[in-house]
Each structure stands twice: as C-alpha cells, then as structure tokens.
Design a protein around this motif. Structure first.
Motif, PDB file in Angstrom:
ATOM      1  N   PRO A 110       0.803  -1.219   0.000  1.00 44.45           N
ATOM      2  CA  PRO A 110       0.000   0.000   0.000  1.00 44.45           C
ATOM      3  C   PRO A 110       0.845   1.282   0.000  1.00 44.45           C
ATOM      4  O   PRO A 110       0.321   2.366  -0.237  1.00 44.45           O
ATOM      5  N   GLY A 111       2.151   1.144   0.224  1.00 47.42           N
ATOM      6  CA  GLY A 111       3.039   2.298   0.175  1.00 47.42           C
ATOM      7  C   GLY A 111       3.322   2.778  -1.234  1.00 47.42           C
ATOM      8  O   GLY A 111       3.853   3.864  -1.433  1.00 47.42           O
ATOM      9  N   GLY A 112       2.962   1.972  -2.223  1.00 50.70           N
ATOM     10  CA  GLY A 112       3.165   2.361  -3.611  1.00 50.70           C
ATOM     11  C   GLY A 112       4.062   1.391  -4.357  1.00 50.70           C
ATOM     12  O   GLY A 112       4.406   0.325  -3.863  1.00 50.70           O
ATOM     13  N   TYR A 113       4.428   1.784  -5.558  1.00 47.47           N
ATOM     14  CA  TYR A 113       5.291   0.954  -6.388  1.00 47.47           C
ATOM     15  C   TYR A 113       6.384   1.817  -7.001  1.00 47.47           C
ATOM     16  O   TYR A 113       6.319   3.046  -6.979  1.00 47.47           O
ATOM     17  N   PHE A 114       7.413   1.141  -7.532  1.00 49.57           N
ATOM     18  CA  PHE A 114       8.608   1.813  -8.030  1.00 49.57           C
ATOM     19  C   PHE A 114       8.918   1.355  -9.445  1.00 49.57           C
ATOM     20  O   PHE A 114       8.790   0.172  -9.763  1.00 49.57           O
ATOM     21  N   ILE A 115       9.341   2.288 -10.271  1.00 46.08           N
ATOM     22  CA  ILE A 115       9.847   1.986 -11.607  1.00 46.08           C
ATOM     23  C   ILE A 115      11.340   2.315 -11.590  1.00 46.08           C
ATOM     24  O   ILE A 115      11.734   3.436 -11.270  1.00 46.08           O
ATOM     25  N   ILE A 116      12.145   1.301 -11.930  1.00 45.59           N
ATOM     26  CA  ILE A 116      13.602   1.447 -11.921  1.00 45.59           C
ATOM     27  C   ILE A 116      14.091   1.486 -13.364  1.00 45.59           C
ATOM     28  O   ILE A 116      13.659   0.679 -14.190  1.00 45.59           O
ATOM     29  N   TYR A 117      14.990   2.417 -13.665  1.00 44.24           N
ATOM     30  CA  TYR A 117      15.557   2.518 -15.009  1.00 44.24           C
ATOM     31  C   TYR A 117      16.960   3.109 -14.919  1.00 44.24           C
ATOM     32  O   TYR A 117      17.358   3.623 -13.866  1.00 44.24           O
ATOM     33  N   LEU A 118      17.686   3.016 -15.999  1.00 46.87           N
ATOM     34  CA  LEU A 118      19.055   3.529 -16.043  1.00 46.87           C
ATOM     35  C   LEU A 118      19.119   4.804 -16.869  1.00 46.87           C
ATOM     36  O   LEU A 118      18.470   4.904 -17.914  1.00 46.87           O
ATOM     37  N   ASP A 119      19.916   5.745 -16.406  1.00 47.66           N
ATOM     38  CA  ASP A 119      20.285   6.918 -17.185  1.00 47.66           C
ATOM     39  C   ASP A 119      21.759   6.710 -17.523  1.00 47.66           C
ATOM     40  O   ASP A 119      22.637   7.063 -16.748  1.00 47.66           O
ATOM     41  N   ARG A 120      22.007   6.094 -18.657  1.00 50.23           N
ATOM     42  CA  ARG A 120      23.382   5.730 -19.023  1.00 50.23           C
ATOM     43  C   ARG A 120      24.255   6.961 -19.275  1.00 50.23           C
ATOM     44  O   ARG A 120      25.437   6.940 -18.978  1.00 50.23           O
ATOM     45  N   GLU A 121      23.663   8.009 -19.810  1.00 53.63           N
ATOM     46  CA  GLU A 121      24.432   9.224 -20.084  1.00 53.63           C
ATOM     47  C   GLU A 121      25.013   9.816 -18.793  1.00 53.63           C
ATOM     48  O   GLU A 121      26.164  10.233 -18.759  1.00 53.63           O
ATOM     49  N   GLU A 122      24.220   9.817 -17.736  1.00 51.36           N
ATOM     50  CA  GLU A 122      24.669  10.354 -16.453  1.00 51.36           C
ATOM     51  C   GLU A 122      25.269   9.274 -15.549  1.00 51.36           C
ATOM     52  O   GLU A 122      25.711   9.576 -14.441  1.00 51.36           O
ATOM     53  N   GLU A 123      25.221   8.028 -16.010  1.00 46.78           N
ATOM     54  CA  GLU A 123      25.715   6.869 -15.245  1.00 46.78           C
ATOM     55  C   GLU A 123      25.007   6.749 -13.905  1.00 46.78           C
ATOM     56  O   GLU A 123      25.613   6.603 -12.854  1.00 46.78           O
ATOM     57  N   LEU A 124      23.659   6.791 -13.968  1.00 46.33           N
ATOM     58  CA  LEU A 124      22.835   6.737 -12.763  1.00 46.33           C
ATOM     59  C   LEU A 124      21.792   5.630 -12.841  1.00 46.33           C
ATOM     60  O   LEU A 124      21.290   5.314 -13.927  1.00 46.33           O
ATOM     61  N   ILE A 125      21.459   5.099 -11.671  1.00 45.45           N
ATOM     62  CA  ILE A 125      20.284   4.248 -11.505  1.00 45.45           C
ATOM     63  C   ILE A 125      19.190   5.193 -11.011  1.00 45.45           C
ATOM     64  O   ILE A 125      19.405   5.952 -10.069  1.00 45.45           O
ATOM     65  N   CYS A 126      18.028   5.156 -11.646  1.00 47.08           N
ATOM     66  CA  CYS A 126      16.937   6.056 -11.282  1.00 47.08           C
ATOM     67  C   CYS A 126      15.735   5.247 -10.820  1.00 47.08           C
ATOM     68  O   CYS A 126      15.480   4.146 -11.322  1.00 47.08           O
ATOM     69  N   VAL A 127      15.019   5.805  -9.865  1.00 45.95           N
ATOM     70  CA  VAL A 127      13.857   5.139  -9.288  1.00 45.95           C
ATOM     71  C   VAL A 127      12.733   6.160  -9.165  1.00 45.95           C
ATOM     72  O   VAL A 127      12.905   7.198  -8.532  1.00 45.95           O
ATOM     73  N   LYS A 128      11.597   5.842  -9.786  1.00 49.99           N
ATOM     74  CA  LYS A 128      10.399   6.666  -9.630  1.00 49.99           C
ATOM     75  C   LYS A 128       9.449   5.957  -8.666  1.00 49.99           C
ATOM     76  O   LYS A 128       9.221   4.752  -8.804  1.00 49.99           O
ATOM     77  N   HIS A 129       8.905   6.705  -7.713  1.00 51.05           N
ATOM     78  CA  HIS A 129       7.925   6.149  -6.779  1.00 51.05           C
ATOM     79  C   HIS A 129       6.542   6.671  -7.144  1.00 51.05           C
ATOM     80  O   HIS A 129       6.371   7.861  -7.420  1.00 51.05           O
ATOM     81  N   PHE A 130       5.564   5.759  -7.162  1.00 49.97           N
ATOM     82  CA  PHE A 130       4.184   6.094  -7.461  1.00 49.97           C
ATOM     83  C   PHE A 130       3.300   5.615  -6.322  1.00 49.97           C
ATOM     84  O   PHE A 130       3.478   4.508  -5.810  1.00 49.97           O
ATOM     85  N   THR A 131       2.347   6.430  -5.919  1.00 51.22           N
ATOM     86  CA  THR A 131       1.402   6.019  -4.889  1.00 51.22           C
ATOM     87  C   THR A 131       0.326   5.139  -5.505  1.00 51.22           C
ATOM     88  O   THR A 131       0.104   5.156  -6.725  1.00 51.22           O
TER      89      THR A 131
END
Length: 127
Positions: A24-45
């Motif tokens: 119930p806390g929500g869900y997460f979408i994980i993706y890579l930003d290869r240009e910035e060399e980052l792991i990114c995570v979006k949280h959705f309620t």
C-alpha cells in the motif's frame, strides 16, 4: 550460459511467477540513465482494493500491470550504486515509502541488477 547459471536462472523464473501482496506504500519503476551513469527510481502512490488490485488514488481505476501508464511520480531518486539508493529509500525516507519487507528485498535485488547492468553495459529490464 553454463549449467549453474541455467539452474539459477530457472529458480529465479519460478520465483518471479509467485503471488505477491501489493504494497500500500506504492510501487517503483527502476531505469538507467546511461548518459549520467545513474540508476533512477520513480515512486508512485497507489491504493490497494479489497480484491488486492492496485488502484490509481486519483481516479480509483486499476493500474495496468503491462503497457505504458501515464501517471506522475510521487518522488524520483537517483544514485550510482544499489547501496546508495537503498540508503535513500529505506533509511532516509520518513515516513517510509515501503511497508512490506518482501517489497524492500525485491527492490534491493532489482537495484543490484540495475547496478550490474549499468557497469556491464547490458540491458536492464525490471522484473
């Protein structure tokens, strides 16, 4: 792929098919930003219905499991390692965005997979 890797992949495929109670806390979408060399995570309620479905809290409609969903993220996190993101998500967020330990464990595993893909150059697709 060697025999050990094949056996381990089969175990993972089996466990990926199990039923999971939605957080119930929500869900997460994980993706890579290869240009910035980052792991990114979006949280959705979300809101969990009596039937166990994730509903959009704004519309009350079920959130599709597959396909593109047009929603605005509640929060976006980024980091260079799985550990860095786990600290942001599980130690620094007050109140926590994750309510279930199995959800936290899943996110940890996925962030390690994303980090491995970032380093190796392999494609990352969230399980």
């Amino acid at each position: 792929m060697n025999q050990i890797a094949q056996r381990l992949a089969e175990i993972d495929r089996k466990y990926s098919q199990r039923y999971i109670e939605l957080d119930p806390g929500g869900y997460f979408i994980i993706y890579l930003d290869r240009e910035e060399e980052l792991i990114c995570v979006k949280h959705f309620t979300n809101v969990i219905s009596e039937k166990g479905l994730a509903l959009d809290p704004e519309t009350g409609k079920p959130i599709p499991v597959r396909g593109k969903v047009e929603r605005t993220a509640n929060a976006v996190f980024s980091g260079r390692t799985a550990k860095e993101l786990c600290i942001k998500l599980f130690e620094e967020m007050k109140p926590p965005l994750v309510n279930y330990l199995d959800h936290a464990a899943y996110l940890g595993r996925e962030l390690v997979r994303a980090e491995t893909a970032l380093v190796s150059g392999e494609e990352y697709i969230q399980d």
